[in-house]
Design a protein around this motif. Structure first.
Motif, mmCIF file in Angstrom:
data_model
loop_
_atom_site.group_PDB
_atom_site.id
_atom_site.type_symbol
_atom_site.label_atom_id
_atom_site.label_comp_id
_atom_site.label_asym_id
_atom_site.label_seq_id
_atom_site.Cartn_x
_atom_site.Cartn_y
_atom_site.Cartn_z
ATOM 1 N N THR A 133 0.827 -1.206 0.000
ATOM 2 C CA THR A 133 0.000 0.000 0.000
ATOM 3 C C THR A 133 0.864 1.259 0.000
ATOM 4 O O THR A 133 2.087 1.194 0.150
ATOM 5 C CB THR A 133 -0.903 0.019 1.241
ATOM 6 O OG1 THR A 133 -0.064 0.121 2.411
ATOM 7 C CG2 THR A 133 -1.736 -1.266 1.332
ATOM 8 N N ARG A 134 0.193 2.402 -0.145
ATOM 9 C CA ARG A 134 0.940 3.665 -0.053
ATOM 10 C C ARG A 134 1.577 3.809 1.329
ATOM 11 O O ARG A 134 2.695 4.309 1.456
ATOM 12 C CB ARG A 134 0.015 4.852 -0.324
ATOM 13 C CG ARG A 134 -0.254 5.098 -1.796
ATOM 14 C CD ARG A 134 -0.838 6.487 -2.036
ATOM 15 N NE ARG A 134 -0.981 6.720 -3.467
ATOM 16 C CZ ARG A 134 -2.082 6.473 -4.156
ATOM 17 N NH1 ARG A 134 -3.141 5.977 -3.537
ATOM 18 N NH2 ARG A 134 -2.129 6.708 -5.445
ATOM 19 N N PRO A 268 -0.398 2.162 -5.187
ATOM 20 C CA PRO A 268 -0.373 0.874 -4.482
ATOM 21 C C PRO A 268 -0.130 -0.279 -5.450
ATOM 22 O O PRO A 268 -0.644 -0.285 -6.571
ATOM 23 C CB PRO A 268 -1.769 0.789 -3.856
ATOM 24 C CG PRO A 268 -2.181 2.220 -3.685
ATOM 25 C CD PRO A 268 -1.615 2.941 -4.878
#
Length: 325
Positions: A133-134, A268
């Motif tokens: 994910t970010r 992401p």
């Protein structure tokens, strides 16, 4: 298919030429501003050898080819650890300092373990999808910042000369104009070459009916690791195995913490078909690197151990190919 192959080769050539030009130009500019050769070696040179992975992974992330981005990093680190260290040890047994065994190589193991944890978010915290994910990307970038802080502190506390920077300092300084042109031209070649390379790799994957993950883990990974391979083999032939070792360690840490971190922060990255087999193999390769240097024969990777490392990589690629539908 031949057009995609042409894009692949053309992109790789542009990336390698661009990375070399960017490194030379940036090193020359840095030295002209009074930045020490040691710091240049630890930053500019290390970044230069990881530039192909960085460009390809970021372009892949932007284009939505997440498996290619992650596969590039995992595959490159496997190639670096098993093939480059293995081949170097076959040429000249690698003697490893106690400091590197205690500090730098554990960071390589840590980076692979962090990626394994991120790849199992579904099981650990009930995440909906296996993904970097970010937030994970930002965490990786923070790890990278800590690593760079540690690197600079080590540079200040050592009286030795970094071997990579020593190689850089032997080059005749460029004029400022030439150095700027080298940096600009290198960046342009990296960006355009990265775009063509990703387009070619994706096209080949579609044409062969295999996933982008497999292409990223093999062809793309080996291609982007050519700078490290060339540097390490040349250094080994000159009897400077320290350069080869530092080259691999720095590149592996850069690849996961910076390359994957920056790519995930932009977009992401779902793991897709890159599973625990690939991630556990990366952890195993990192541990093997550490064990061979530390346990089997005190701080030395022998020719036999180097050959075994190359054999593990061949077996891994064989497994990938056998599982291609």
């Amino acid at each position: 298919m031949w057009i995609d192959s042409l894009f692949l080769v053309m992109g790789l050539v542009l990336i390698l030429v661009g990375a070399n030009a960017l490194t030379d130009g940036a090193s020359s500019i840095a030295r002209r501003f009074g930045i020490s050769d040691l710091v240049v070696g630890l930053t500019v040179v290390a970044f230069g050898t990881s530039a192909p992975e960085l460009v390809i992974s970021i372009v892949s992330a932007i284009n939505g080819s997440a498996e290619l981005a992650i596969g590039n990093v995992v595959g490159s680190n496997l190639f670096n650890t098993l093939v480059i260290v293995g081949v170097t040890a076959v040429i000249v047994p690698i003697v490893i300092t106690k400091s590197i065994m205690s500090n730098e190589i554990p960071l390589v193991v840590l980076s692979s373990l962090v990626l394994l944890v991120m790849g199992n978010g579904v099981f650990l915290d009930g995440a909906a999808e296996r993904m970097v994910t970010r937030g994970d990307g930002i965490v990786l970038l923070l790890f990278f910042a800590i690593f760079m802080r540690y690197t600079f502190s080590q540079a200040k506390n050592t009286d030795g000369v970094d071997p990579a920077s020593e190689e850089v300092s032997k080059k005749k300084p460029m004029s400022m104009l030439k150095a700027i042109l080298w940096v600009a031209g290198g960046l342009a070649a990296l960006i355009y070459g990265g775009d063509r390379f990703v387009a070619g790799a994706s096209g080949i994957a579609r044409g062969l009916g295999v996933s982008e993950a497999v292409i990223g883990l093999t062809i793309v990974a080996a291609g982007t690791s050519l700078p490290e391979l060339a540097t390490s083999v040349t250094a080994a032939l000159k009897g400077k195995t320290g350069i080869a070792l530092g080259n691999v360690i720095g590149s592996n840490i850069f690849n996961i913490f910076l390359v994957l971190g920056a790519s995930a922060a932009i977009r992401p990255l779902p793991f897709g078909s890159i599973g625990n087999f690939d991630l556990l193999t990366l952890v195993f390769a990192s541990l093997l690197f550490w064990i061979f240097g530390w346990v089997i024969k005190t701080r030395t990777i022998t020719r036999i151990e180097g050959a075994l490392m190359v054999g593990v990589y061949v077996a891994y690629v064989g497994m990938l190919i056998s599982n291609v539908r």
